[in-house]
Design a protein around this motif. Structure first.
Motif, PDB file in Angstrom:
ATOM      1  N   GLN A  55      42.200  41.231  81.289  1.00 48.01           N
ATOM      2  CA  GLN A  55      41.565  40.415  80.256  1.00 48.01           C
ATOM      3  C   GLN A  55      40.247  39.833  80.758  1.00 48.01           C
ATOM      4  N   ALA A  56      40.225  39.378  81.990  1.00 46.57           N
ATOM      5  CA  ALA A  56      38.991  38.822  82.564  1.00 46.57           C
ATOM      6  C   ALA A  56      37.909  39.888  82.678  1.00 46.57           C
ATOM      7  N   TRP A  57      38.303  41.148  82.811  1.00 48.79           N
ATOM      8  CA  TRP A  57      37.346  42.248  82.862  1.00 48.79           C
ATOM      9  C   TRP A  57      36.905  42.691  81.463  1.00 48.79           C
ATOM     10  N   GLY A  58      37.390  42.015  80.427  1.00 48.13           N
ATOM     11  CA  GLY A  58      37.008  42.356  79.060  1.00 48.13           C
ATOM     12  C   GLY A  58      37.792  43.499  78.459  1.00 48.13           C
ATOM     13  N   LEU A  59      38.972  43.795  79.009  1.00 49.29           N
ATOM     14  CA  LEU A  59      39.748  44.947  78.567  1.00 49.29           C
ATOM     15  C   LEU A  59      40.979  44.562  77.752  1.00 49.29           C
ATOM     16  N   GLY A  60      41.099  43.302  77.398  1.00 46.66           N
ATOM     17  CA  GLY A  60      42.291  42.833  76.694  1.00 46.66           C
ATOM     18  C   GLY A  60      42.495  43.509  75.351  1.00 46.66           C
ATOM     19  N   ASP A  61      41.439  43.643  74.548  1.00 47.50           N
ATOM     20  CA  ASP A  61      41.566  44.254  73.226  1.00 47.50           C
ATOM     21  C   ASP A  61      41.928  45.732  73.330  1.00 47.50           C
ATOM     22  N   ALA A  62      41.307  46.439  74.258  1.00 47.17           N
ATOM     23  CA  ALA A  62      41.626  47.858  74.445  1.00 47.17           C
ATOM     24  C   ALA A  62      43.070  48.026  74.901  1.00 47.17           C
ATOM     25  N   LEU A  63      43.538  47.114  75.739  1.00 45.40           N
ATOM     26  CA  LEU A  63      44.919  47.164  76.208  1.00 45.40           C
ATOM     27  C   LEU A  63      45.883  47.008  75.036  1.00 45.40           C
ATOM     28  N   LYS A  64      45.564  46.117  74.109  1.00 49.82           N
ATOM     29  CA  LYS A  64      46.429  45.897  72.945  1.00 49.82           C
ATOM     30  C   LYS A  64      46.598  47.163  72.121  1.00 49.82           C
ATOM     31  N   ARG A  65      45.578  47.997  72.075  1.00 47.94           N
ATOM     32  CA  ARG A  65      45.615  49.187  71.224  1.00 47.94           C
ATOM     33  C   ARG A  65      46.503  50.290  71.789  1.00 47.94           C
ATOM     34  N   MET A  66      46.772  50.277  73.097  1.00 47.13           N
ATOM     35  CA  MET A  66      47.519  51.393  73.686  1.00 47.13           C
ATOM     36  C   MET A  66      48.830  50.991  74.351  1.00 47.13           C
ATOM     37  N   ALA A  67      49.023  49.715  74.602  1.00 46.14           N
ATOM     38  CA  ALA A  67      50.211  49.273  75.327  1.00 46.14           C
ATOM     39  C   ALA A  67      51.336  48.912  74.368  1.00 46.14           C
ATOM     40  N   ALA A  68      52.521  48.776  74.911  1.00 42.89           N
ATOM     41  CA  ALA A  68      53.656  48.202  74.195  1.00 42.89           C
ATOM     42  C   ALA A  68      53.898  46.810  74.765  1.00 42.89           C
ATOM     43  N   PHE A  69      54.421  45.935  73.937  1.00 41.08           N
ATOM     44  CA  PHE A  69      54.644  44.545  74.327  1.00 41.08           C
ATOM     45  C   PHE A  69      56.129  44.225  74.159  1.00 41.08           C
TER      46      PHE A  69
END
Length: 406
Positions: A55-69
């Motif tokens: 998230q600090a690297w600015g990748l939080g939104d992209a992570l949401k699109r491909m990960a499962a929670f």
């Protein structure tokens, strides 16, 4: 003049190191031996200690699109199917300030690779780093690329070339990693191909005798990653080709694989047997490793840093291999921020001093978890009783998940 570093290995550790150091103002060039990047590996679990960094690297939104929670991590008995305890990993955001996610390893790698390319990391495939040398003011890679030997000099070098790292062997002279006695069998199955009662959006760990199975959703929950980790021996032919089996995608004959899985899962409950029977195209991965880190020298040698599996290969029983590589990259970049060529080796030493004890602790905890997951006799009875009584309190790992460099 901008400082530069060369990185051996274009896996998660190497690409993360390139991305993090470029963000810290360095020029980074990655050399990957494979001719092209492909979908290797299976799933990874990332705790809040890791997603906080992404998230600090600015990748939080992209992570949401491909990960499962997932909502929970379920500890189960392999023989009865009983849920012994549940860790509500959905609460990680509240408890630790970042989510617990599961995703395909190739998706994580692709996410990092895309961000690295966007930020200016130079990545060269089909480039084999044969040797690293260093002087008072630079580090040099000998790289075989397109059939030609080339020399690439930089302010610093990073060995991120995996558990079989030839650079580590050159720098530390501590020989090859050894077979741990554990073999992972993995499969990926579309949830739509599973009967409804076997589909899941949570993490399950089915603990048995000298084996356990872990399953969790990947690719936004559309697929289920299933891994059986069993204690066993390698056949003579396997042992001779051990390094060749480290490709993540090694296969035996279907009959031999199913026989080995049947032996590992003897006495398993019907739901677990049904899940394993619904999977096919099994791949195997003999787990090789090293003892837990003994000192900072295993993380830095002069102008050369070692990160990820090159520095600290880990059994997957704490699900932190990729996570520790990303933590390494974040810590490395923090120490290189504002560094000069003259003080860069000192900064690398500070990085090593900051990282090795934590990595050693995670390595040791993973080994301990393996013993717990595969327990037999009275130890197994005590484990199950403890989980029933203490539940999430026994499963949570605050010192791991609550970690923050700052």
């Amino acid at each position: 003049m901008t400082n530069s570093l060369v990185i051996a290995g274009g896996g998660i550790a190497g690409i993360a190191a390139g991305l993090a150091t470029v963000r810290a103002g360095w020029q980074a060039t990655v050399f990957e031996r494979a001719p092209e990047f492909s979908e290797v590996g299976a799933g990874v679990q990332l705790g809040p200690n890791v997603t906080r960094i992404l998230q600090a690297w600015g990748l939080g939104d992209a992570l949401k699109r491909m990960a499962a929670f997932p909502s929970g991590l379920h500890a189960r008995s392999m023989t009865t199917g009983e849920v012994l305890a549940v860790l509500p990993v959905k609460d990680a955001i509240t408890t630790y300030g970042a989510p617990y996610v599961t995703l395909h390893r190739a998706d994580l790698h692709g996410l990092l690779l895309q961000a690295a390319a966007r930020d200016g990391v130079q990545v060269h495939s089909d480039a084999v780093v044969n040797k690293v040398s260093q002087s008072a003011d630079e580090a040099v890679f000998d790289v075989m690329q397109h059939g030609q030997l080339q020399h690439h000099a930089a302010t610093l070098a990073v060995a991120a070339d995996g558990v079989w790292s030839p650079l580590r062997q050159q720098l530390l002279g501590d020989g090859l990693p050894t077979f741990t006695g554990h073999i992972a069998y993995r499969a990926l199955v579309a949830q739509t191909n599973l009967p409804a009662h076997l589909r899941s959006q949570d993490v399950s760990v089915w603990m048995g005798s000298q084996a356990h199975v872990v399953s969790y959703p990947v690719r936004g929950g559309d697929y289920l990653n299933v891994v059986c980790l069993a204690e066993g021996r390698l056949l003579d032919d396997d042992a001779k080709g051990l390094q060749a089996l480290q490709t993540w995608n090694a296969q035996k004959s279907e009959a031999q694989t199913l026989a080995e899985l049947h032996h590992a899962l003897r006495g398993a409950c019907a739901p677990l047997k049904d899940l394993m029977a619904a999977c096919n195209d099994w791949r195997l991965w003999p787990l090789c490793g090293r003892p837990a880190m003994q000192g900072a020298h295993e993380h830095a040698q002069g102008r050369v840093a070692l990160v990820g599996d090159a520095a600290h290969p880990m059994l997957p029983y704490l699900a932190q291999g990729a996570g520790m590589a990303i933590e390494d990259a974040d810590e490395l970049a923090a120490h290189l921020l504002g560094a000069t060529s003259a003080n860069a080796p000192e900064r690398l030493q500070q990085f090593a001093d900051a990282r090795w004890l934590r990595n050693a602790r995670v390595q040791a905890r993973a080994v301990r978890n393996g013993r717990i997951f595969h327990a037999t006799g009275p130890v197994r009875v005590g484990r199950d009783m403890g989980l029933r009584l203490m539940g999430a309190r026994l499963m949570d790992v605050p010192w791991l998940y609550g970690y923050s460099r700052t």
